[in-house]
Motif scaffolding. Structure first.
Motif, short mmCIF file in Angstrom:
data_model
loop_
_atom_site.label_atom_id
_atom_site.label_comp_id
_atom_site.label_asym_id
_atom_site.label_seq_id
_atom_site.Cartn_x
_atom_site.Cartn_y
_atom_site.Cartn_z
N THR A 711 0.84 -1.19 0.00
CA THR A 711 0.00 0.00 0.00
C THR A 711 0.88 1.24 0.00
O THR A 711 2.07 1.17 0.31
CB THR A 711 -0.92 0.01 1.23
N ASP A 712 0.28 2.39 -0.33
CA ASP A 712 1.10 3.60 -0.50
C ASP A 712 1.70 4.10 0.80
O ASP A 712 2.63 4.90 0.80
CB ASP A 712 0.28 4.72 -1.16
N GLY A 713 1.18 3.66 1.96
CA GLY A 713 1.78 4.07 3.23
C GLY A 713 3.22 3.62 3.39
O GLY A 713 3.98 4.20 4.16
N LEU A 714 3.61 2.57 2.66
CA LEU A 714 5.00 2.10 2.72
C LEU A 714 5.95 3.09 2.07
O LEU A 714 7.10 3.24 2.50
CB LEU A 714 5.11 0.74 2.02
N LEU A 715 5.49 3.80 1.03
CA LEU A 715 6.38 4.67 0.26
C LEU A 715 6.24 6.14 0.65
O LEU A 715 7.22 6.86 0.74
CB LEU A 715 6.08 4.51 -1.24
N GLU A 716 5.00 6.59 0.87
CA GLU A 716 4.76 8.00 1.10
C GLU A 716 4.68 8.32 2.59
O GLU A 716 4.23 7.51 3.39
CB GLU A 716 3.45 8.44 0.43
N ASP A 717 5.08 9.55 2.93
CA ASP A 717 4.92 10.05 4.27
C ASP A 717 5.05 11.56 4.21
O ASP A 717 5.30 12.14 3.14
CB ASP A 717 5.96 9.44 5.23
N ARG A 718 4.92 12.20 5.39
CA ARG A 718 4.97 13.67 5.40
C ARG A 718 6.28 14.21 4.85
O ARG A 718 6.31 15.26 4.22
CB ARG A 718 4.75 14.18 6.83
N GLY A 719 7.37 13.51 5.10
CA GLY A 719 8.66 14.01 4.64
C GLY A 719 9.23 13.27 3.45
O GLY A 719 10.42 13.40 3.17
N ARG A 720 8.41 12.45 2.74
CA ARG A 720 8.94 11.66 1.63
C ARG A 720 7.85 11.48 0.60
O ARG A 720 6.72 11.11 0.93
CB ARG A 720 9.42 10.31 2.15
N ASP A 721 8.15 11.77 -0.67
CA ASP A 721 7.14 11.62 -1.71
C ASP A 721 7.18 10.19 -2.27
O ASP A 721 8.02 9.37 -1.90
CB ASP A 721 7.35 12.65 -2.83
N PHE A 722 6.24 9.92 -3.19
CA PHE A 722 6.08 8.56 -3.71
C PHE A 722 7.31 8.12 -4.50
O PHE A 722 7.77 6.98 -4.37
CB PHE A 722 4.83 8.51 -4.59
N GLU A 723 7.85 9.01 -5.34
CA GLU A 723 8.98 8.63 -6.18
C GLU A 723 10.22 8.32 -5.34
O GLU A 723 10.96 7.38 -5.63
CB GLU A 723 9.29 9.76 -7.18
N THR A 724 10.45 9.11 -4.29
CA THR A 724 11.59 8.82 -3.41
C THR A 724 11.43 7.47 -2.74
O THR A 724 12.37 6.67 -2.65
CB THR A 724 11.72 9.92 -2.35
N GLY A 725 10.22 7.19 -2.26
CA GLY A 725 9.96 5.89 -1.65
C GLY A 725 10.14 4.75 -2.62
O GLY A 725 10.62 3.67 -2.26
N LEU A 726 9.76 4.99 -3.90
CA LEU A 726 9.91 3.95 -4.91
C LEU A 726 11.38 3.62 -5.13
O LEU A 726 11.76 2.45 -5.30
CB LEU A 726 9.25 4.41 -6.22
N GLY A 727 12.23 4.65 -5.10
CA GLY A 727 13.67 4.40 -5.25
C GLY A 727 14.24 3.62 -4.08
O GLY A 727 15.06 2.72 -4.26
N LEU A 728 13.80 3.95 -2.86
CA LEU A 728 14.27 3.19 -1.69
C LEU A 728 13.79 1.74 -1.76
O LEU A 728 14.53 0.81 -1.39
CB LEU A 728 13.76 3.85 -0.41
N LEU A 729 12.55 1.53 -2.23
CA LEU A 729 12.03 0.17 -2.35
C LEU A 729 12.84 -0.63 -3.36
O LEU A 729 13.16 -1.81 -3.14
CB LEU A 729 10.56 0.22 -2.76
#
Length: 915
Positions: A711-729
């Motif tokens: 779910t998107d809660g794994l990638l997105e947060d107040r200090g991190r956008d979706f694309e940044t989370g996708l790169g970490l994943l």
């Protein structure tokens, strides 16, 4: 005349006169320099223009047609002299001469020079170089250009010299001098006139004062601003503050940017603001400013000619009662402490943390030590219940780390009814014990602990019950040890107010804890407790609720017929019990729809229609109950939920996926390569557009691939956008030879934040392929005689697999299914046996007609075939494909070992029982 002479020196002594004289001198110097610069520039421009014209004319004449022929003729002078004169006249030059390479003139503007040798440096031109120079010599000084003339072989055969005499250049510059000088004179006059106007304006503003007088005025101004211990305010005619000295700022508490504001915007006491706004005179009026009493005087100011220019106010501090001032200071500190308590207590919705904030805010400004005890049900988020004589210490704060008080976590009992704590709980009010040495009830409660506390220095106590909505939640105790003065009645009222504010925050945290606990329990009960056993994939999962409360994220693993498996992940908008309940409804709906064995896009379409119907029903119910009118109690809709449904078939490694507004999965290849399949996102569920179908995508997965759904809660947060989370994943997944459990741990270690703001659902599935030796299939022609052949082939395959105990049951089921396909279906007809955790029999044909189970009458000749299949198989069903249907039946190993009781029936005769 004498008066004029005496007035002139006075003007020059003023600041304005000195500024004018200095400005006039600077303007004269600048104007003179500008005129000289313009003259030099004009001469330079004229000389440069002469060089350019000379060089251009020489180049043009040197390359003119027929030049080489004229030079090689018998008389070059006769051929070229008329041409050079015509060119000189046309170009406006003073001379054009054609010479031999060694300087002997063929032509010249002065005929007497023809045949004479030219002077100057002409070797550069004879060497083939064109140039210009400032020439001085006979017949006249000038600017000339010399250009070589070449024959067709590039050999220099002559030179061309053109130029302008310096006298003519000087004449051009002298012709521009009147204009330049006139412009300079006009500029000088305008500049002096402007300086005069500026000086006149400055003289009016400085009142004709000289530097010494202005210096004395500045000294007086600085003294009034910084040295005088009497406040001074100067107010303009528009009632705006023009000037305030340091003492006025201190007495009135003015800010640094007060000047320029209207008197009503300075934050003064209303009576003082009204006095300044009115502009009336005042003498020694007493005004209040904070905790100060000020004696105020106001007088109007007048400018030249008696014009009213504003008012001036003087202030002096007349506060002389130190006791009154001290009381005001204590009251101010208490008010400030109450304000801090309102800001600092209740910053979180955690019961224990709120109790700690109460203890921290009161130390050391009110008490030296603070202890907070709460009832055990309150700590668990439940309604307060049970005896108030037993509580658990939840917080302790003090000016020193070591103390004689019971530590956090201990049970505190108030068994003696005369203790301050027991009295406070019984009467529902704060109780003061100013001198603990005389508190007999407190000493009887714990004689040993009381003795240690008195030895330590604790001497005064205020016990305040924590009550909210008339219900006791706990107890707050304020202790003094280092401060010599004991608590008094004013401290008692303050402690009661502080405890009341903290109790409201603790009760809010308790109710949130209760709701959060309920939501967590509901969420846990609705999520799969254990993932089902199946062969297609090896699965690991994680679910983490958000810090703010449980939400509606969910996942599921659903075994399907034919050894297939469905992987599901979804997200419901919002948090709390409603989101968890909505998630349960959606998960149940997906489970039900999966039994229909629908493709992913069709399943999501049915789910979308179901959500729309549920929202309509809920809305109608809310309107009937009157909830939809006010909006305060209306039920939240499911609109905006997302879902990803993936269907994996281990027989061929194909995975079909469809998404309803949910992020697509990550695919990790066996070598560690990570990619994100291009999956049409689709619209979220229940958006209400209607008629917009979902799209499926089919990908082929190699064995040992890992399919990661989240779910998107794994990638997105107040200090991190979706694309940044996708790169970490991507980085966390790019590790080969990892099990699903290890993959889940790696992903959470890389992406999980300390306090996630949204739920997280993670599902990792490692794919497997069913071995070819565990699959058997045959094509069946549409001939009833082929049924016997299929039975025999199936029996042989089961014997090879070691499943002889279910041969008879399998033959009977296959006989019925194949006979039905031949009679009522269409070609191609195919039979497939899968050896998984059980035996799966599949018969497919091109017909989309669905069979139905029915009970045949005793007089019916047929119609019992499907009934027999249902009785013999563990499960059976039908699924539809793009080209027809598949009827399947599953049997457990060993389930048909005994065979039917009595004589073995004739399978060929049983074919007539087909439905």
């Amino acid at each position: 005349m004498r008066g004029e002479r005496s007035k002139s020196p006075r003007i020059l002594r003023s600041v304005a006169g000195q500024v004018f004289a200095l400005t006039a001198m600077i303007v004269v110097l600048l104007s003179t320099a500008a005129v000289v610069a313009l003259v030099l520039q004009a001469r330079y421009d004229s000389e440069r223009d002469a060089r350019n014209r000379s060089l251009a004319s020489a180049e043009a004449f040197a390359h003119s047609p027929g030049m080489e022929a004229a030079l090689k003729s018998g008389d070059p002078t006769a051929a070229l002299q008329p041409l050079t004169e015509a060119a000189r006249t046309a170009s406006g030059l003073d001379f054009i001469a054609v010479m031999t390479p060694d300087g002997l003139r063929y032509t010249d503007a002065r005929p007497e020079l023809i045949g004479q040798k030219a002077t100057g440096n002409i070797q550069r031109a004879a060497g083939g170089e064109s140039f210009t120079e400032l020439y001085k010599g006979e017949p006249a000084d000038g600017v000339r250009a010399i250009v070589p003339i070449r024959d067709t072989h590039g050999v220099v055969i002559a030179l061309v010299s053109t130029g302008v005499e310096l006298q003519n250049i000087s004449d051009v510059v002298e012709g521009q001098l009147p204009l330049i000088i006139s412009a300079g004179v006009v500029t000088l006059a305008l500049a002096i006139g402007g300086a005069f106007l500026v000086s006149r304006r400055l003289r009016r503003q400085t009142r004709g004062l000289g530097p010494d007088e202005l210096s004395r005025m500045n000294e007086h101004h600085e003294a009034v601003l910084h040295a005088v211990r009497e406040g001074v305010l100067i107010i303009g005619p528009d009632r705006r503050l023009m000037l305030a000295n340091d003492e006025a700022r201190r007495l009135l508490g003015l800010t640094a940017d007060a000047e320029g504001r209207h008197v009503t915007e300075l934050g003064l006491e209303p009576r003082t603001s009204a006095l300044l706004a009115s502009g009336r005179p005042a003498t020694d009026e007493v005004h209040l400013s904070g905790d100060r009493l000020l004696a105020v005087n106001v007088r109007p100011t007048e400018g030249f000619g008696g014009r009213h220019t504003g008012t001036v106010m003087t202030l002096r501090d007349s506060t002389e009662l130190a006791v009154v001032s001290g009381r005001a200071e204590v009251t101010g500190r208490r008010l400030h402490l109450l304000y801090d308590a309102g800001v600092r207590i209740g910053t979180t919705l955690d019961v224990v943390r709120t109790a700690e904030e109460l203890a921290e805010v009161a130390v050391p400004r009110f008490a030296d030590f603070v202890t907070v005890e709460l009832l055990d049900p309150v700590l668990r988020g439940e309604e307060p219940s049970g005896a108030y004589t037993e509580m658990r210490r939840a917080a302790l704060s003090g000016v020193r780390a070591e103390n004689p008080l019971q530590p956090v976590g201990d049970v505190v009992r108030f068994v003696v009814p005369t203790t301050p704590m027991a009295v406070a709980l019984d009467e529902g009010r704060a109780v003061l014990e100013a001198d603990l040495t005389t508190a007999e009830g407190w000493r009887m409660q714990d004689p040993e602990g009381a003795a240690q506390a008195l030895t330590y220095g604790l001497h005064s106590l205020v016990a305040a019950p924590l009550q909210a909505r008339g219900v006791v939640l706990g107890m707050a105790n304020f202790w003094r040890a280092d401060a010599p003065e004991p608590f008094d009645e004013e401290d008692l009222s303050f402690a009661e107010e502080l405890a009341a504010r903290a109790a409201v925050s603790i009760d809010n945290a308790r109710r949130f804890t209760r709701e959060h606990t309920m939501a967590v329990a509901l969420q846990r009960s609705l999520l799969p407790r254990a993932l089902p056993e199946q062969t297609a994939v090896s699965v690991a999962s994680r679910y983490l609720p958000a810090e703010a409360g449980v939400g509606g994220d969910w996942f599921d693993v659903i075994p399907l017929p034919g050894a297939r498996v469905a992987l599901v992940v979804g997200d419901v908008v919002g948090h709390g019990v409603h989101a968890a309940a909505t998630m349960g409804r959606l998960r149940t709906a997906v489970l039900n729809f999966s039994t229909l064995d629908l493709p992913p896009d069709e399943l999501l379409g049915h789910l979308d229609e179901l959500i729309d119907r549920i929202d309509r029903i809920d809305q109608s119910a809310a309107e009937e109950d009157g909830e939809g009118q006010s909006g305060g109690g209306s039920r939240a809709s499911i609109t905006g939920a997302t879902c990803l449904y993936a269907l994996y078939d281990p027989t061929d490694g194909r995975c079909t996926m469809a998404s309803a507004g949910h992020p697509g999965p990550a695919l990790v290849h066996p070598d560690g390569r990570v990619e994100f399949p291009d999956l049409p996102a689709g619209l979220p569920l229940g958006v209400g557009i209607g008629g917009v179908p979902f799209e499926s995508v089919e990908v082929e997965l190699p064995e040992a691939s890992r399919l990661v759904l989240f779910t998107d809660g794994l990638l997105e947060d107040r200090g991190r956008d979706f694309e940044t989370g996708l790169g970490l994943l991507r980085e966390a997944l790019a590790r080969p030879t990892r099990t699903p459990e290890q993959t889940c741990a790696d992903v959470l270690a890389a992406l999980l934040l300390p306090a996630p703001s949204d739920d997280i659902a993670l599902l990792v599935a490692e794919t497997r392929l069913l071995e070819p030796r565990r699959i058997a299939q045959w094509d069946v022609p549409a001939d009833p005689a082929q049924v016997s052949r299929i039975r025999q082939a199936a029996s042989a395959q089961l014997e090879e697999w070691g499943l002889g105990d279910i041969v008879f049951t399998t033959e009977l089921i296959l006989s019925e299914l194949v006979t039905n396909a031949i009679r009522y279906g269409g070609e191609p007809i195919r039979v497939r046996l899968l050896r998984d955790r059980g035996l799966i029999c599949e018969v497919s044909d091109s017909s989309s007609t669905s069979p139905h189970l029915r009970y045949a009458a005793t007089t019916d000749e047929g119609g019992r075939g499907l009934f027999l299949v249902a009785q013999l198989a563990e499960r059976w069903g039908t699924r539809y494909t793009q080209r027809g249907k598949v009827i399947w039946a599953e049997m457990e190993f060993g389930g048909g070992g005994a065979g039917p009781e009595g004589p073995v029936p004739d399978l060929d005769a049983l074919e007539s029982l087909a439905w």
